[in-house]
Motif scaffolding. Sequence first.
Motif, mmCIF file in Angstrom:
data_model
loop_
_atom_site.group_PDB
_atom_site.id
_atom_site.type_symbol
_atom_site.label_atom_id
_atom_site.label_comp_id
_atom_site.label_asym_id
_atom_site.label_seq_id
_atom_site.Cartn_x
_atom_site.Cartn_y
_atom_site.Cartn_z
ATOM 1 N N PHE A 111 0.826 -1.199 0.000
ATOM 2 C CA PHE A 111 0.000 0.000 0.000
ATOM 3 C C PHE A 111 0.867 1.258 0.000
ATOM 4 O O PHE A 111 0.662 2.178 -0.801
ATOM 5 C CB PHE A 111 -0.913 -0.010 1.229
ATOM 6 C CG PHE A 111 -1.969 1.044 1.213
ATOM 7 C CD1 PHE A 111 -3.178 0.814 0.592
ATOM 8 C CD2 PHE A 111 -1.755 2.271 1.815
ATOM 9 C CE1 PHE A 111 -4.163 1.785 0.572
ATOM 10 C CE2 PHE A 111 -2.731 3.252 1.801
ATOM 11 C CZ PHE A 111 -3.942 3.001 1.174
ATOM 12 N N ILE A 112 1.861 1.278 0.878
ATOM 13 C CA ILE A 112 2.714 2.468 1.005
ATOM 14 C C ILE A 112 3.459 2.721 -0.306
ATOM 15 O O ILE A 112 3.512 3.859 -0.802
ATOM 16 C CB ILE A 112 3.709 2.287 2.176
ATOM 17 C CG1 ILE A 112 2.956 2.354 3.499
ATOM 18 C CG2 ILE A 112 4.797 3.365 2.131
ATOM 19 C CD1 ILE A 112 3.792 2.018 4.714
ATOM 20 N N ILE A 113 4.008 1.655 -0.889
ATOM 21 C CA ILE A 113 4.788 1.840 -2.112
ATOM 22 C C ILE A 113 3.875 2.225 -3.280
ATOM 23 O O ILE A 113 4.214 3.092 -4.086
ATOM 24 C CB ILE A 113 5.612 0.575 -2.405
ATOM 25 C CG1 ILE A 113 6.720 0.468 -1.359
ATOM 26 C CG2 ILE A 113 6.201 0.610 -3.812
ATOM 27 C CD1 ILE A 113 7.440 -0.840 -1.328
ATOM 28 N N ALA A 114 2.689 1.618 -3.338
ATOM 29 C CA ALA A 114 1.769 1.972 -4.423
ATOM 30 C C ALA A 114 1.337 3.434 -4.316
ATOM 31 O O ALA A 114 1.266 4.147 -5.319
ATOM 32 C CB ALA A 114 0.543 1.053 -4.390
ATOM 33 N N VAL A 115 1.075 3.884 -3.092
ATOM 34 C CA VAL A 115 0.646 5.275 -2.906
ATOM 35 C C VAL A 115 1.770 6.237 -3.294
ATOM 36 O O VAL A 115 1.559 7.226 -3.988
ATOM 37 C CB VAL A 115 0.191 5.513 -1.443
ATOM 38 C CG1 VAL A 115 0.079 7.007 -1.141
ATOM 39 C CG2 VAL A 115 -1.144 4.825 -1.193
ATOM 40 N N ASN A 116 2.980 5.930 -2.845
ATOM 41 C CA ASN A 116 4.088 6.852 -3.095
ATOM 42 C C ASN A 116 4.588 6.822 -4.530
ATOM 43 O O ASN A 116 5.076 7.836 -5.032
ATOM 44 C CB ASN A 116 5.244 6.566 -2.136
ATOM 45 C CG ASN A 116 4.909 7.036 -0.724
ATOM 46 O OD1 ASN A 116 4.277 8.070 -0.547
ATOM 47 N ND2 ASN A 116 5.285 6.256 0.275
ATOM 48 N N SER A 117 4.483 5.661 -5.173
ATOM 49 C CA SER A 117 4.980 5.576 -6.553
ATOM 50 C C SER A 117 3.855 5.813 -7.560
ATOM 51 O O SER A 117 4.109 6.078 -8.726
ATOM 52 C CB SER A 117 5.589 4.195 -6.804
ATOM 53 O OG SER A 117 4.574 3.215 -6.802
ATOM 54 N N GLY A 118 2.609 5.701 -7.101
ATOM 55 C CA GLY A 118 1.478 5.852 -8.004
ATOM 56 C C GLY A 118 1.262 4.647 -8.893
ATOM 57 O O GLY A 118 0.438 4.675 -9.799
ATOM 58 N N SER A 119 1.977 3.569 -8.629
ATOM 59 C CA SER A 119 1.879 2.395 -9.494
ATOM 60 C C SER A 119 1.501 1.160 -8.691
ATOM 61 O O SER A 119 2.236 0.750 -7.799
ATOM 62 C CB SER A 119 3.225 2.166 -10.182
ATOM 63 O OG SER A 119 3.371 0.810 -10.512
ATOM 64 N N PRO A 120 0.359 0.550 -9.006
ATOM 65 C CA PRO A 120 -0.017 -0.677 -8.304
ATOM 66 C C PRO A 120 1.012 -1.794 -8.513
ATOM 67 O O PRO A 120 1.273 -2.582 -7.597
ATOM 68 C CB PRO A 120 -1.354 -1.059 -8.925
ATOM 69 C CG PRO A 120 -1.848 0.161 -9.619
ATOM 70 C CD PRO A 120 -0.651 0.957 -9.983
ATOM 71 N N LEU A 121 1.625 -1.820 -9.711
ATOM 72 C CA LEU A 121 2.618 -2.858 -9.986
ATOM 73 C C LEU A 121 3.782 -2.755 -9.008
ATOM 74 O O LEU A 121 4.199 -3.751 -8.407
ATOM 75 C CB LEU A 121 3.122 -2.734 -11.426
ATOM 76 C CG LEU A 121 4.222 -3.725 -11.793
ATOM 77 C CD1 LEU A 121 3.702 -5.148 -11.781
ATOM 78 C CD2 LEU A 121 4.835 -3.395 -13.146
ATOM 79 N N MET A 122 4.287 -1.528 -8.836
ATOM 80 C CA MET A 122 5.371 -1.336 -7.874
ATOM 81 C C MET A 122 4.906 -1.752 -6.480
ATOM 82 O O MET A 122 5.675 -2.307 -5.694
ATOM 83 C CB MET A 122 5.800 0.134 -7.841
ATOM 84 C CG MET A 122 6.492 0.642 -9.089
ATOM 85 S SD MET A 122 7.957 -0.303 -9.487
ATOM 86 C CE MET A 122 9.000 0.160 -8.106
#
Lengths: 310, 356
Positions: free
Chosen positions: A54-65
């Motif tokens: 969740f944190i990485i998707a929010v910060n990167s804007g990418s669900p894949l990341m």
Amino acid sequence: MILGSINPAVLVAALMVAATPILLAAIGELIVEKAGVLNLGVEGMMIIGAVTGFIIAVNSGSPLMGFIGAALGGMALSLLFALLTQALMTNQVASGLALTLFGLGLSALIGQKYVGITPPRTPKLDLGLLSDIPFLGRAVFSHDIVVYLTIALVGAVWWFLKYSRAGMILRAVGENHDAAHGLGYHVKRVRVLAIMFGGACAGLGGAYLSLIRVPQWTEGMTVGAGWIALALVVFASWRPWRAMAGAYLFGGVVVLQLNLQAAGVRIPVEYLSMSPYLITILVLVIISSGKARGSLNAPGSLNRPFHASS
Amino acid sequence: MSFKKLLTAGVLGATLAAPVFADTTKVGFVYIGPVGDHGWTYTHDLARIALEEEFGDAIETSYVENVAYGADAERVMTQMALSGTDLIFATSFGYGPDMNTVAARFPNVAFEHATGYIQETDNVSLYNARFYEGRAVIGHIAGKMTQTNKVGYIASFPIPEVIMGINSAYLHAKAVNPDVEFNVVWAYSWYDPAQEAAAAEALIEQGADIIMQHTDSTAPLTVAQDAGIFAFGQASDMSAFAPQSHLTGILDVWAPYYIERVQAVIDGTWEAGDVWHGIVDGMVGFAPFSDTIPEDVRAEAEDMIAAIAAGEYHPFTGPINKQDGTPWLADGEVASDGDLLTMDFYVEGITSDIPN
């Protein structure tokens, strides 16, 4: 007909989605247990995956990341378990339980600033004509890509265990670690890799909840999904396709009882909604009793510590 | 036991050794869930923070979250009492027996139990909120705003508190929309985001265009937002989770009561009581009304809130029949608190059954 006004296509579609997180976690744990390790920390690894994804998707804007991050997060926590049980030779059951408690607490801590945020959404896969097929289009071909990749993963694990050399080594390690060691295989290395794979899969399952299923981060949001995944592995007699059938069955019961209620069908829902948990408890009792192992097709060295000198 | 709980326990343990200053009032909180649930426990913790702002250095607060009923709760409360806590709030129904056991051992400590009913010693106080008043208002809004005449209701457990809420919402939706139907789904959980999301989807599939919940997660709101329908929040202002869908929500406002009780302990006037506070006392509040609520509906809702607060209107005023058609309240008769707190039946018009 008992289904009343429920559209079966919607039901199938909903159960595939409901089953995906537990199936991901279960298929990872299946590999871990096939290698002879019982990791009861699935719930903890799932929730860590849910929060890191969740944190990485929010910060990167990418669900894949986000999903990649979730796999790495779950894997990182599983490495702690690997360190404890493989290097320091601690008890697997106790370490696994500790891992769950630790994961739940740690995820609450690092996720505090992310409550109330909407993550970037994962689009439904556009399958073109397939999605227009009557019934099947709505039921089977209307999902996000993770649902299909999970099914592919089940197939890959089945092939890996049945036909690949590495899979046979892994099974040998799980069935009889002394013999595997005698043959020159690195028991601990195989087990650490299996544990890492299990952690990554559990992390993905958690991220499926926080990024697609719910999609939000809230504390303790897995609410026992990890325990159900553990029970599924035993329920499936450590066979990948059966794990998938079990996950769909479980997802189906959950979704069906909710839909029956919503449709106003008069059934004793309390028993139906209880049943998956009753089966889970029963199966967890059997797995820890030890006696029923043989008949259940359990790996011979499951939950037995290995030390090269022994 | 969660990581944070361990930390808190450690802090509590450390305070045991520290000298106790007589002029600081210590207030302890025992929570059933995590403070980050954005529902029930979150609102109690908001009130705890409000206490700190109100009293500053005059008080010291501590909390332990995710405390299970039974031995765990007894241990936590005993530890609090031993470490010089003057007032302990336990904020869930099931803590009753544990709290009374501990209270008997520490007669000089004041105990406050939310939504409980067991009072064995004179240092145990009970408090609860009249959430059915809030349910009446959102039921009215739902009845006015539904296009499909189907309202989906995600319920937790079939206990009087929840049944009371369903009845209150239904009666007031029905009053303004005779065709309205309530579809109730029991989640058998207070907090399970995935299960609540699936329940919301099932209700929407059955034609519901407004979702109400008596569970604590924000997941149903997200589902409603995706489906382009309306929903009501629960316990705290959940509008951030579904800006377009969130109409309003019932708020649990514990701070005024907590401030009053802490003040009483400081003044030495604290006595055990048993209160059931409503809109008038400020314990039941509302999240800001969404702009999507039409002006006339908003005005009616505000009138109803004012009438309930003024004591002019009681949401359970007869004539009301039970589901099977037998009379419950005669014309103009108002339900007694005792009747409400033991409510185990649906009112006439709801078509499903309450699970046993």
